[in-house]
Design a protein around this motif. Structure first.
Motif, PDB file in Angstrom:
ATOM      1  N   LEU A  87      10.465  -5.925 -42.105  1.00 34.06           N
ATOM      2  CA  LEU A  87      10.702  -6.462 -43.650  1.00 34.06           C
ATOM      3  C   LEU A  87      10.695  -7.808 -43.509  1.00 34.06           C
ATOM      4  O   LEU A  87      10.988  -8.593 -42.487  1.00 34.06           O
ATOM      5  CB  LEU A  87      11.699  -5.955 -44.448  1.00 34.06           C
ATOM      6  N   GLN A  88      10.098  -8.455 -44.478  1.00 29.06           N
ATOM      7  CA  GLN A  88       9.981 -10.144 -44.426  1.00 29.06           C
ATOM      8  C   GLN A  88      11.052 -10.916 -45.189  1.00 29.06           C
ATOM      9  O   GLN A  88      11.199 -11.995 -44.976  1.00 29.06           O
ATOM     10  CB  GLN A  88       8.528 -10.456 -44.889  1.00 29.06           C
ATOM     11  N   THR A  89      11.427 -10.228 -46.288  1.00 31.95           N
ATOM     12  CA  THR A  89      12.700 -10.730 -47.170  1.00 31.95           C
ATOM     13  C   THR A  89      13.571  -9.840 -47.456  1.00 31.95           C
ATOM     14  O   THR A  89      13.489  -8.652 -47.158  1.00 31.95           O
ATOM     15  CB  THR A  89      11.861 -11.320 -48.407  1.00 31.95           C
ATOM     16  N   GLU A  90      14.781 -10.537 -47.635  1.00 31.48           N
ATOM     17  CA  GLU A  90      15.848  -9.749 -47.992  1.00 31.48           C
ATOM     18  C   GLU A  90      15.755  -8.842 -49.344  1.00 31.48           C
ATOM     19  O   GLU A  90      16.208  -7.598 -49.501  1.00 31.48           O
ATOM     20  CB  GLU A  90      17.327 -10.398 -48.511  1.00 31.48           C
ATOM     21  N   GLU A  91      14.764  -9.365 -50.285  1.00 27.67           N
ATOM     22  CA  GLU A  91      14.311  -8.392 -51.586  1.00 27.67           C
ATOM     23  C   GLU A  91      13.793  -7.298 -51.147  1.00 27.67           C
ATOM     24  O   GLU A  91      14.058  -6.267 -51.643  1.00 27.67           O
ATOM     25  CB  GLU A  91      13.608  -9.427 -52.412  1.00 27.67           C
ATOM     26  N   GLN A  92      13.059  -7.341 -49.951  1.00 20.64           N
ATOM     27  CA  GLN A  92      12.097  -6.077 -49.520  1.00 20.64           C
ATOM     28  C   GLN A  92      12.875  -5.164 -48.935  1.00 20.64           C
ATOM     29  O   GLN A  92      13.039  -3.811 -49.261  1.00 20.64           O
ATOM     30  CB  GLN A  92      11.137  -6.467 -48.424  1.00 20.64           C
ATOM     31  N   GLU A  93      14.220  -5.596 -48.295  1.00 23.84           N
ATOM     32  CA  GLU A  93      15.064  -4.691 -47.659  1.00 23.84           C
ATOM     33  C   GLU A  93      15.983  -4.042 -48.764  1.00 23.84           C
ATOM     34  O   GLU A  93      16.128  -2.982 -48.765  1.00 23.84           O
ATOM     35  CB  GLU A  93      16.044  -5.726 -46.875  1.00 23.84           C
ATOM     36  N   LYS A  94      16.406  -4.892 -49.785  1.00 23.83           N
ATOM     37  CA  LYS A  94      17.165  -4.314 -50.944  1.00 23.83           C
ATOM     38  C   LYS A  94      16.279  -3.086 -51.566  1.00 23.83           C
ATOM     39  O   LYS A  94      16.949  -2.139 -51.856  1.00 23.83           O
ATOM     40  CB  LYS A  94      17.480  -5.530 -51.792  1.00 23.83           C
ATOM     41  N   VAL A  95      15.110  -3.585 -51.735  1.00 19.13           N
ATOM     42  CA  VAL A  95      14.156  -2.612 -52.649  1.00 19.13           C
ATOM     43  C   VAL A  95      14.077  -1.118 -51.648  1.00 19.13           C
ATOM     44  O   VAL A  95      14.164  -0.168 -52.301  1.00 19.13           O
ATOM     45  CB  VAL A  95      12.955  -3.047 -52.961  1.00 19.13           C
ATOM     46  N   LEU A  96      14.046  -1.398 -50.444  1.00 19.45           N
ATOM     47  CA  LEU A  96      13.793  -0.235 -49.482  1.00 19.45           C
ATOM     48  C   LEU A  96      15.013   0.604 -49.452  1.00 19.45           C
ATOM     49  O   LEU A  96      14.982   1.783 -49.392  1.00 19.45           O
ATOM     50  CB  LEU A  96      13.338  -0.693 -47.934  1.00 19.45           C
ATOM     51  N   ILE A  97      15.948   0.141 -49.199  1.00 17.11           N
ATOM     52  CA  ILE A  97      17.322   0.612 -49.318  1.00 17.11           C
ATOM     53  C   ILE A  97      17.668   1.522 -50.453  1.00 17.11           C
ATOM     54  O   ILE A  97      18.011   2.715 -50.434  1.00 17.11           O
ATOM     55  CB  ILE A  97      18.591  -0.270 -48.692  1.00 17.11           C
ATOM     56  N   GLU A  98      17.463   0.870 -51.499  1.00 22.15           N
ATOM     57  CA  GLU A  98      17.583   1.400 -52.845  1.00 22.15           C
ATOM     58  C   GLU A  98      16.749   2.590 -52.985  1.00 22.15           C
ATOM     59  O   GLU A  98      17.003   3.703 -53.467  1.00 22.15           O
ATOM     60  CB  GLU A  98      17.049   0.281 -54.152  1.00 22.15           C
ATOM     61  N   PHE A  99      15.451   2.562 -52.640  1.00 18.78           N
ATOM     62  CA  PHE A  99      14.567   3.762 -52.510  1.00 18.78           C
ATOM     63  C   PHE A  99      15.157   4.774 -51.574  1.00 18.78           C
ATOM     64  O   PHE A  99      15.054   6.138 -52.018  1.00 18.78           O
ATOM     65  CB  PHE A  99      13.119   3.347 -52.080  1.00 18.78           C
ATOM     66  N   GLU A 124      18.135   5.485 -50.578  1.00 20.82           N
ATOM     67  CA  GLU A 124      19.158   6.081 -51.173  1.00 20.82           C
ATOM     68  C   GLU A 124      18.897   6.863 -52.309  1.00 20.82           C
ATOM     69  O   GLU A 124      19.457   8.030 -52.588  1.00 20.82           O
ATOM     70  CB  GLU A 124      20.100   5.061 -51.322  1.00 20.82           C
ATOM     71  N   LYS A 125      17.870   6.501 -53.249  1.00 22.06           N
ATOM     72  CA  LYS A 125      17.606   7.393 -54.368  1.00 22.06           C
ATOM     73  C   LYS A 125      16.928   8.661 -53.739  1.00 22.06           C
ATOM     74  O   LYS A 125      17.214   9.800 -54.661  1.00 22.06           O
ATOM     75  CB  LYS A 125      16.597   6.581 -55.140  1.00 22.06           C
ATOM     76  N   MET A 126      16.487   8.841 -52.842  1.00 19.40           N
ATOM     77  CA  MET A 126      15.588   9.818 -52.272  1.00 19.40           C
ATOM     78  C   MET A 126      16.422  10.648 -51.297  1.00 19.40           C
ATOM     79  O   MET A 126      16.085  11.524 -50.987  1.00 19.40           O
ATOM     80  CB  MET A 126      14.205   9.508 -51.620  1.00 19.40           C
ATOM     81  N   HIS A 127      17.582   9.979 -51.100  1.00 18.78           N
ATOM     82  CA  HIS A 127      18.637  10.823 -50.204  1.00 18.78           C
ATOM     83  C   HIS A 127      18.209  11.186 -48.893  1.00 18.78           C
ATOM     84  O   HIS A 127      18.359  11.866 -48.233  1.00 18.78           O
ATOM     85  CB  HIS A 127      18.901  12.313 -50.847  1.00 18.78           C
ATOM     86  N   PHE A 128      17.320  10.050 -48.393  1.00 22.02           N
ATOM     87  CA  PHE A 128      16.867  10.042 -46.979  1.00 22.02           C
ATOM     88  C   PHE A 128      18.123   9.435 -46.161  1.00 22.02           C
ATOM     89  O   PHE A 128      18.821   8.558 -46.511  1.00 22.02           O
ATOM     90  CB  PHE A 128      15.787   8.968 -46.926  1.00 22.02           C
ATOM     91  N   ASP A 129      18.249   9.776 -44.845  1.00 24.74           N
ATOM     92  CA  ASP A 129      18.991   9.344 -44.000  1.00 24.74           C
ATOM     93  C   ASP A 129      18.292   8.092 -43.368  1.00 24.74           C
ATOM     94  O   ASP A 129      17.031   8.354 -42.894  1.00 24.74           O
ATOM     95  CB  ASP A 129      19.560  10.398 -42.972  1.00 24.74           C
TER      96      ASP A 129
END
Length: 73
Positions: free
Chosen positions: A7-19, A21-26
């Motif tokens: 990831l290039q930015t903290e915003e990208q990290e935030k969005v990816l982690i939210e996704f 968690e929403k999909m219940h991926f480990d």
């Protein structure tokens, strides 16, 4: 299956982690925030300088593993 994402930015990290968690991926992250204390920074600098000035030497990782194996096996 392993997927590596750089990831290039903290915003990208935030969005990816939210996704994830929403999909219940480990998932695992190697992103860690830590800082060294002043004493730790000085110790790193001292050890680097000792190595550069020939006061200490580096050891091959295979030698270290062999020595550890003899202790723990």
């Amino acid at each position: 299956m392993t997927v590596t994402v750089n990831l290039q930015t903290e915003e990208q990290e935030k969005v990816l982690i939210e996704f994830l968690e929403k999909m219940h991926f480990d998932y695992q992250s190697d992103h860690t925030n830590f800082t060294l204390t002043e004493a730790q920074m000085q110790e790193v600098i001292k050890r680097d300088n000792d190595f550069i000035n020939g006061k200490t030497t580096a050891r091959d990782w295979n030698d270290i593993k062999r020595d550890l194996k003899s202790v723990y096996c």
